[in-house]
Write a protein that holds these residues in place. Structure first.
Motif, short mmCIF file in Angstrom:
data_model
loop_
_atom_site.label_atom_id
_atom_site.label_comp_id
_atom_site.label_asym_id
_atom_site.label_seq_id
_atom_site.Cartn_x
_atom_site.Cartn_y
_atom_site.Cartn_z
N SER A 279 -39.48 -45.89 16.71
CA SER A 279 -38.45 -45.55 17.70
C SER A 279 -38.59 -44.11 18.16
O SER A 279 -38.48 -43.81 19.36
CB SER A 279 -37.05 -45.75 17.11
N SER B 123 -48.40 -39.01 27.50
CA SER B 123 -47.62 -39.81 26.54
C SER B 123 -48.49 -40.65 25.65
O SER B 123 -48.01 -41.54 24.97
CB SER B 123 -46.61 -40.70 27.29
N ASN C 242 -40.95 -41.78 26.26
CA ASN C 242 -40.00 -41.85 27.38
C ASN C 242 -39.69 -40.47 27.93
O ASN C 242 -39.59 -40.29 29.15
CB ASN C 242 -38.70 -42.53 26.93
N SER D 231 -41.34 -42.28 18.22
CA SER D 231 -42.53 -42.21 19.07
C SER D 231 -42.25 -42.75 20.47
O SER D 231 -42.68 -42.17 21.48
CB SER D 231 -43.69 -42.99 18.45
N ASN D 232 -41.52 -43.85 20.55
CA ASN D 232 -41.16 -44.41 21.86
C ASN D 232 -40.27 -43.47 22.65
O ASN D 232 -40.43 -43.33 23.87
CB ASN D 232 -40.48 -45.77 21.69
N GLU D 233 -39.33 -42.83 22.00
CA GLU D 233 -38.44 -41.89 22.69
C GLU D 233 -39.21 -40.67 23.19
O GLU D 233 -38.93 -40.16 24.30
CB GLU D 233 -37.27 -41.47 21.81
#
Length: 77
Positions: free
Chosen positions: A59, A76, A66, A61-63
């Motif tokens: 989570s 990214s 984003n 890493s995904n944020e």
């Protein structure tokens, strides 16, 4: 598949010695892998904690990805 075949540890939760022996036999093919032997409740908590840590890392890493996309000009990958 690779993660399953090359675990960093095996967590064995058992009620008694015969149950632990059965687990040891079942996972005998995983040579050189650390084995954590404990009771059922502790094994369950170890597994919940490890899964939560992994989910948190994904989570996070995904944020960050984003945020990079929103800012523009930041890689990214």
């Amino acid at each position: 598949m690779r993660d399953f075949l090359s675990p960093d540890r095996l967590v064995f939760g058992a009620l008694d010695a015969p149950s632990l022996a059965a687990l040891e036999e079942l996972y005998a093919g995983f040579n050189g892998v650390e084995r954590v032997r404990t009771n059922l409740r502790t094994a369950e908590m170890i597994k919940y904690t490890a899964n939560c840590l992994l989910a948190t890392a994904i989570s996070f890493s995904n944020e960050i990805a984003n945020l990079c996309a929103a800012l523009g000009g930041a890689a990214s990958t």
